[in-house]
Design a protein around this motif. Sequence first.
Motif, PDB file in Angstrom:
ATOM      1  N   UNK A  15       1.112  -1.368  -0.051  1.00 56.42           N
ATOM      2  CA  UNK A  15       0.323  -0.107  -0.035  1.00 56.42           C
ATOM      3  C   UNK A  15       0.693   1.443  -0.536  1.00 56.42           C
ATOM      4  N   UNK A  16       0.990   2.027  -1.052  1.00 54.90           N
ATOM      5  CA  UNK A  16       1.658   3.110  -1.295  1.00 54.90           C
ATOM      6  C   UNK A  16       0.919   4.288   0.048  1.00 54.90           C
TER       7      UNK A  16
ATOM      8  N   UNK B 121      -0.729  -1.860  -4.274  1.00 55.89           N
ATOM      9  CA  UNK B 121       1.117  -1.800  -4.501  1.00 55.89           C
ATOM     10  C   UNK B 121       1.499   0.263  -4.715  1.00 55.89           C
ATOM     11  N   UNK B 122       2.598  -0.037  -5.059  1.00 56.06           N
ATOM     12  CA  UNK B 122       2.924   1.695  -5.668  1.00 56.06           C
ATOM     13  C   UNK B 122       4.326   1.852  -4.662  1.00 56.06           C
TER      14      UNK B 122
ATOM     15  N   UNK C 120       4.139  -4.717  -5.678  1.00 53.92           N
ATOM     16  CA  UNK C 120       3.120  -4.733  -6.745  1.00 53.92           C
ATOM     17  C   UNK C 120       1.411  -4.805  -6.779  1.00 53.92           C
ATOM     18  N   UNK C 121       1.045  -4.343  -7.555  1.00 53.96           N
ATOM     19  CA  UNK C 121      -1.098  -5.139  -7.003  1.00 53.96           C
ATOM     20  C   UNK C 121      -0.873  -5.943  -6.653  1.00 53.96           C
ATOM     21  N   UNK C 122      -1.537  -6.244  -5.967  1.00 54.47           N
ATOM     22  CA  UNK C 122      -2.483  -7.559  -5.282  1.00 54.47           C
ATOM     23  C   UNK C 122      -4.079  -7.673  -5.049  1.00 54.47           C
TER      24      UNK C 122
ATOM     25  N   UNK D 118      -0.808  -2.877  12.633  1.00 58.22           N
ATOM     26  CA  UNK D 118      -1.823  -4.050  11.098  1.00 58.22           C
ATOM     27  C   UNK D 118      -1.757  -5.246  11.334  1.00 58.22           C
ATOM     28  N   UNK D 119      -0.721  -5.924  11.936  1.00 57.78           N
ATOM     29  CA  UNK D 119      -0.049  -7.265  12.590  1.00 57.78           C
ATOM     30  C   UNK D 119       0.054  -7.275  14.038  1.00 57.78           C
ATOM     31  N   UNK D 120       0.306  -7.718  14.757  1.00 55.51           N
ATOM     32  CA  UNK D 120       0.885  -8.194  15.798  1.00 55.51           C
ATOM     33  C   UNK D 120      -0.541  -8.070  16.600  1.00 55.51           C
TER      34      UNK D 120
END
Length: 448
Positions: free
Chosen positions: A81-82, A90-91, A104-106, A295-297
Amino acid sequence: MSSATRRILGSIVAIVVVALIVGVWVIRGPGPMAFGTGPNVELSEYKDTNPTGVPASLAKASLVERGEYLAKAADCMVCHTAQGGKEYAGGLGFKLPFGILYSTNITPDKETGIGNYSDQEFLNALHAGIRRDGARLYPAMPYTSYTYITDADALAIKAYLFSLPPVRAEPPVNTLAFPFNQRWGMMFWSAVFNPDTRFEPDISKSPEWNRGAYLAEALAHCGECHTPRNLAFALNNRKKFAGALTAGWRAFNITSDKSTGLGNWSDEDLAAYLSNGHATGHGTASGPMGEAVDHSFSQFAPEDIRAVVAYLRSVPPVASPDLPATTAPPASASHKEGPTADARGKMVFEGACVSCHGWSGESAVSPMATLTGAWAVNDPGATNVAQIVISGTKRHTPDGALSMPAFGHVYSDDEIAAVANYVTARFGTRGSKLTAQDVAELREQTAQ
């Protein structure tokens, strides 16, 4: 050619082959979980609780829901995420010594994203670093860690990504210099440094340890930031989790070393840091680690946090000789006491920092703003202190958001160096000696 000549040539060839094999072995080093006592077995042969997949609370969740949990555990969104862009489109630029590489864009967009990827093509990308068109991915995509993710978990992540709204977004063109812009060369790099194998539990360890290993190594890929790299830009697991400079920030030592690692942290402190980004007496997560927490843990189930803690406890100690063995106590509550050699630094601190952090370093505003004991202020390199001043920080806590504004556009490189040097001298064990040039280089590494 005489038989003697053939024997000599054969001996030379054999010596060269052996030298190459030894050289590859030395450069590649051990795997990330090689410190375990083993033996390791294939997952299908493991007789205890399956350490992969999602926690028990999500056992009956849908494939997409399980994939969402695993995608967050793998922290996919942050890198794809830009700044100011749409999630997963992506970006985001990664500044490397030889150019800029863009993520990349996923999203499932069929033209600019991964909407046309089959299950096998997705697995090839995640495990082997090979795109749908056959081109090789660069290791900024941590496929040497993701290679340990099971096929089932990988396809659950794919199901979640394919459930997202497709976003038409083409990332900027990479600016890598020759020869680094030749993707085919990654074939040889991967042959040496990517084991392309799935997670194998260690039967000498507990189910909790194995779960923690899977989370920390395969999904959260902690080593990608916290393990230093060798000359080939691969992880040097001989110094596993000993800390490294990554993307302009210092990722600290998270081995079990008691002086410069996590050895003197309690389990509760470590769990709090991972879950909320703050541990009393140890500091607050900022920069890439702050993002990893937010965003994760912070999305991990409590039992998964405990598993990661159990795994980190077992990582062999490696000392960081450039870090102090102890952190500094609170500074004086009076601005008249303490280091005053850098008048500019004190002036900047008084004008922009003291209202939140206090002269003693113990904040009256929020525990997360307390400087006393923080790793960042006890780092004589002051890398993270300078980056926090430049970029600010925004943390999401159970009690709401806590922000420190960015001062990079307010103060000059010279002023930021001065305040960083003052902060480390006043609140840390040993003051830093940053220069304006150092700050300029830090800005360059994190500028978008």
